[in-house]
Design an enzyme around this catalytic site. Structure first.
Site, PDB file in Angstrom:
ATOM      1  N   GLU A 359      58.299  32.119 -40.742  1.00 38.04           N
ATOM      2  CA  GLU A 359      58.856  30.899 -41.323  1.00 38.04           C
ATOM      3  C   GLU A 359      59.426  31.180 -42.709  1.00 38.04           C
ATOM      4  O   GLU A 359      60.377  30.526 -43.142  1.00 38.04           O
ATOM      5  CB  GLU A 359      57.782  29.804 -41.393  1.00 38.04           C
ATOM      6  CG  GLU A 359      58.348  28.404 -41.587  1.00 38.04           C
ATOM      7  CD  GLU A 359      57.311  27.316 -41.384  1.00 38.04           C
ATOM      8  OE1 GLU A 359      57.317  26.674 -40.318  1.00 38.04           O
ATOM      9  OE2 GLU A 359      56.475  27.111 -42.292  1.00 38.04           O
ATOM     10  N   HIS A 390      44.019  47.034 -23.702  1.00 37.99           N
ATOM     11  CA  HIS A 390      44.076  46.887 -22.245  1.00 37.99           C
ATOM     12  C   HIS A 390      45.170  45.905 -21.833  1.00 37.99           C
ATOM     13  O   HIS A 390      45.136  45.368 -20.724  1.00 37.99           O
ATOM     14  CB  HIS A 390      42.711  46.436 -21.721  1.00 37.99           C
ATOM     15  CG  HIS A 390      41.639  47.457 -21.941  1.00 37.99           C
ATOM     16  ND1 HIS A 390      41.329  48.436 -21.029  1.00 37.99           N
ATOM     17  CD2 HIS A 390      40.827  47.680 -23.009  1.00 37.99           C
ATOM     18  CE1 HIS A 390      40.359  49.203 -21.501  1.00 37.99           C
ATOM     19  NE2 HIS A 390      40.041  48.766 -22.709  1.00 37.99           N
ATOM     20  N   LYS A 518      62.872  18.882 -35.537  1.00 39.06           N
ATOM     21  CA  LYS A 518      62.244  17.568 -35.719  1.00 39.06           C
ATOM     22  C   LYS A 518      63.270  16.448 -35.551  1.00 39.06           C
ATOM     23  O   LYS A 518      63.002  15.431 -34.903  1.00 39.06           O
ATOM     24  CB  LYS A 518      61.610  17.477 -37.115  1.00 39.06           C
ATOM     25  CG  LYS A 518      60.409  18.384 -37.338  1.00 39.06           C
ATOM     26  CD  LYS A 518      59.907  18.212 -38.766  1.00 39.06           C
ATOM     27  CE  LYS A 518      58.752  19.138 -39.080  1.00 39.06           C
ATOM     28  NZ  LYS A 518      58.293  18.990 -40.487  1.00 39.06           N
TER      29      LYS A 518
END
Length: 554
Positions: A359, A390, A518
């Site tokens: 960000e 793994h 937004k």
């Protein structure tokens, strides 16, 4: 002229060209050979400060590389940039604000002026306010509507109001105070609220609504859901103030919600969300680990601030990590960076660093609005050590991409079981060693011969067992995860991100890309619920809206 007013084109600097030339000279550099040739390589490329030990010897560097990178830091004016940030200049140029998260961990008696006002008394006033609240809750003096003491605290927030506090409270679980459990509610997905509400009782739960604007969609929706749940469980409007407090700069909205003004903790516009765990946003941390430990967290970060400001660049931990990132991202083509904590309690550090780094430095224009001339922030990813071995470590070892990695590991476990921690530490070291050494064709063939395979079988299988090696990594070792060391660790990465933003000439403290999503989200929502019948701007979005409306029930 301040760096944030007239950002440079870093690619035009002499130091950048020198690094380009050096990169060509390093084309055939082998870490394996470098270690064999120089017994002092480890001591030359290690550093200890603030309770952290950094081994950066397993990198594609020589002492000349380090010198050239330090020259770059000097040419971009890093010393002045650090001073500009620490002293409260408007380093967030697009919003005309300082970035003063470092002020939140400065000791009593320090002075720091913002617009002619010393902000330090207000910082410590809020810290005292936090201390008082934490004491009342831990002592059982803050009681719910049935006069029972608070047993559960739910932090309602998202982004920086969630990731940092969650990281710290979980990383320091061994320091947790008895009697109060802390929970986090971030996602607007109703399933998260459903699962959380099944674990708590309204009469003994305190909700912290953390939103600077008190209008963050996800946070406000979850706060409203918590309010409705509280009332449905038997709570009353008159007693709501016992169960809801806020961290916000919008007092009017918080009061309208039902929160008393004395229970609203302030936020300042000079602290960004992803840098805010040191502020009242860290209230759930203080409730989880106690006030003395919270102050130790601040103190640890402050020690890193001091190191960052005073250590020469050649011995400056945040500066070195930042410059190594620039080296790989801009000269070796690395597009991502792995964070690999070998500690169960640090399992959320990658999520916090994703926001902190991506960000902050996910930008394509410089501070003055002109396009950058080179790549900027990498993709940050990773996860808990042995589990990753793994899963995705295979890509690190034999994939086609160069992916630098940071290994983070403590020497002492809080929960020793037999020899588990020795194996954990051994796995951490062996992974960084394997990335560096790799396995040659000759070594692969020799192994297969020892197993008795025929030459035909060896010729067929050996190429698959070759591991290129020469993959870079840093290893950060702490004696034990403590509030003080964790504070230093988080501050280390904050400063690393800032240094890289200075090199690239970008603003690490705004996030306009987040704002666009937004804004568009409101229009999509209105079309989903039928309050806006106009078509979306593109056929894909409109098609997905229609698909939802044709099938959604409830």
């Amino acid at each position: 002229m301040a760096y944030y007013r007239t950002p440079h084109d870093v690619t035009a600097l002499p130091a950048w060209q020198a690094l380009k030339d050096h990169r060509q000279a390093m084309q055939d550099f082998s870490m394996r050979e470098a270690f064999n040739a120089d017994p002092q390589r480890f001591s030359q490329f290690t550093l200890s400060s603030c309770g952290l030990f950094l081994d950066y010897s397993k990198n594609l560097i020589t002492s000349e590389t380090r010198d050239l990178l330090v020259n770059l830091a000097k040419e971009v004016g890093l010393s002045d940039a650090i001073k500009s940030m620490i002293t409260g200049e408007l380093v967030n140029a697009s919003e005309g604000r300082p970035a003063l998260h470092t002020a939140l961990r400065r000791p009593v008696g320090d002075k720091l002026s913002v617009n002619g006002v010393n902000v330090m008394p207000e910082v410590h006033k809020v810290l005292n306010q936090i201390t008082e609240l934490v004491g009342r809750i831990h002592d059982g003096l803050w009681r719910g509507y049935t006069e029972k003491p608070i047993t559960d605290v739910v932090n309602i927030g998202i982004g920086g109001s969630f990731l940092g506090p969650e990281l710290v409270s979980e990383a320091l679980l061994s320091y947790a105070q008895k009697g109060v459990r802390c929970h986090y509610l971030a996602n607007i997905d109703g399933s998260e609220f459903h699962e959380l509400s099944a674990k708590i009782r309204a009469e003994t739960t305190l909700f912290i609504v953390s939103s600077k604007s008190f209008n963050t969609l996800e946070t406000l929706k979850n706060a409203q859901a918590a309010r409705a749940w509280y009332l449905a469980q038997g709570g009353s409007e008159a007693e709501l103030h016992r169960h809801f407090i806020a961290v916000s700069s919008n007092n009017a909205a918080a009061v309208a919600f039902g929160i008393r003004e004395e229970n609203i903790f302030p936020m300042w516009d000079w602290v960004g969300g992803r840098y805010s765990l040191w502020s009242a946003i860290g209230l759930p941390i203080a409730l989880a680990i106690g006030m003395s430990n919270f102050k130790e967290l601040l103190s640890g970060a402050y020690t890193m601030d001091q190191h960052f400001q005073s250590a020469p660049f050649e011995q400056n931990m945040p500066v070195l990590l930042a410059l190594l990132g620039v080296w790989y991202g801009n000269f070796w083509g690395a597009q991502s960076h792995a964070i690999l904590p070998y500690d169960h309690y640090l399992r959320n550090i990658t999520k916090h660093l994703q926001q902190l780094d991506m960000e902050s430095n996910g930008k394509s224009v410089r501070q003055d609005g002109t396009p950058v001339a080179t790549d900027t922030g990498p993709v940050i990813w990773g996860g808990v050590g042995c589990n990753g071995q793994h899963a995705y470590h295979q890509l690190l070892h034999q994939g086609t991409q160069l992916i630098p990695a940071d290994f983070i590991v403590p020497i002492v476990s809080f929960n020793p079981v037999a020899d588990h921690h020795q194996w954990l530490y051994a796995n951490c070291l062996s992974q960084s060693q394997a990335l560096m050494l790799g396995k040659t064709r000759a070594e692969a063939e020799s192994e297969l011969r020892e197993k008795g395979l025929s030459e035909a079988e060896i010729a067929k299988l050996a190429p698959h067992k070759v591991i290129p090696g020469n993959r870079p990594s840093n290893t950060l070792v702490v004696e034990r995860i403590s509030p003080r060391r964790l504070g230093a660790l988080v501050a280390l990465y904050e400063h690393k991100v800032f240094v890289q933003s200075v090199v690239w000439g970008i603003n690490a403290f705004d996030q306009w890309g987040v704002e666009l999503g937004k804004e568009l989200g409101k229009g999509v929502y209105n079309r989903l619920v039928g309050s806006d019948e106009t078509l979306a701007d593109d056929a894909s979005t409109q098609g997905l809206i229609n698909y939802f409306r044709g099938r959604h029930r409830g």
